[in-house]
Design a protein around this motif. Sequence first.
Motif, PDB file in Angstrom:
ATOM      1  N   LEU A   1      42.245   5.026 155.739  1.00 28.48           N
ATOM      2  CA  LEU A   1      41.472   3.862 155.291  1.00 28.48           C
ATOM      3  C   LEU A   1      41.697   2.689 156.236  1.00 28.48           C
TER       4      LEU A   1
ATOM      5  N   HIS B   1      37.744   1.725 146.406  1.00 25.60           N
ATOM      6  CA  HIS B   1      38.466   0.742 147.212  1.00 25.60           C
ATOM      7  C   HIS B   1      38.128  -0.646 146.686  1.00 25.60           C
TER       8      HIS B   1
ATOM      9  N   VAL C   1      36.279   2.640 155.418  1.00 21.90           N
ATOM     10  CA  VAL C   1      35.771   3.361 154.255  1.00 21.90           C
ATOM     11  C   VAL C   1      35.045   4.618 154.724  1.00 21.90           C
TER      12      VAL C   1
ATOM     13  N   VAL D   1      35.971   6.078 147.340  1.00 21.37           N
ATOM     14  CA  VAL D   1      36.520   6.562 148.609  1.00 21.37           C
ATOM     15  C   VAL D   1      37.231   7.913 148.513  1.00 21.37           C
ATOM     16  N   TRP D   2      37.800   8.210 147.354  1.00 22.52           N
ATOM     17  CA  TRP D   2      38.553   9.451 147.193  1.00 22.52           C
ATOM     18  C   TRP D   2      38.222  10.076 145.845  1.00 22.52           C
TER      19      TRP D   2
END
Length: 163
Positions: A149, A93, A154, A70-71
Amino acid sequence: MPPLRIRQAVRAVLTTPDHSILLVRFEFPTATVWAPPGGGLDPGEDHLTALRRELHEEVGLVGVDVGPHVWTREQIVEFIDGNWDGQRDRYHHVPLDRRFEPTPALSWDQLRAERLHELRWWTLDEVDEATSSGTIFAPGRLGELLHLLRDDGVPSSPIDTGV
């Protein structure tokens, strides 16, 4: 000038239905930093294998379903041991159905040798309040990213978190 030596790392954004997150407290010579659990890849390890190992070692989780990447965060910072010029973190995540009591597989002496000193669940409100009080989180935009989030789900592709 030689190329930068960037350590590859992976972290777990462990969240519950009430949007709590499990964070670890790192103690560095110049700062205390709260961050999602995880760490560097061992030679020959892929990100998911490393994340599963780190989750077992740091919080005692095994067999969890690891969600999407996710990041992404890259920072250029000299490591204390001098082996690296920076680190690239890939955050996955990992949604959980409830909080659990972390029980690291590593001893606290081993964890402290890696500068990890505490494990704690945080609510989103606590992250927001601590951010405004000067607590350092990694990534620095942790509260904002957690709100995204929660509110948007997502992301379709990983978000660059900045520092």
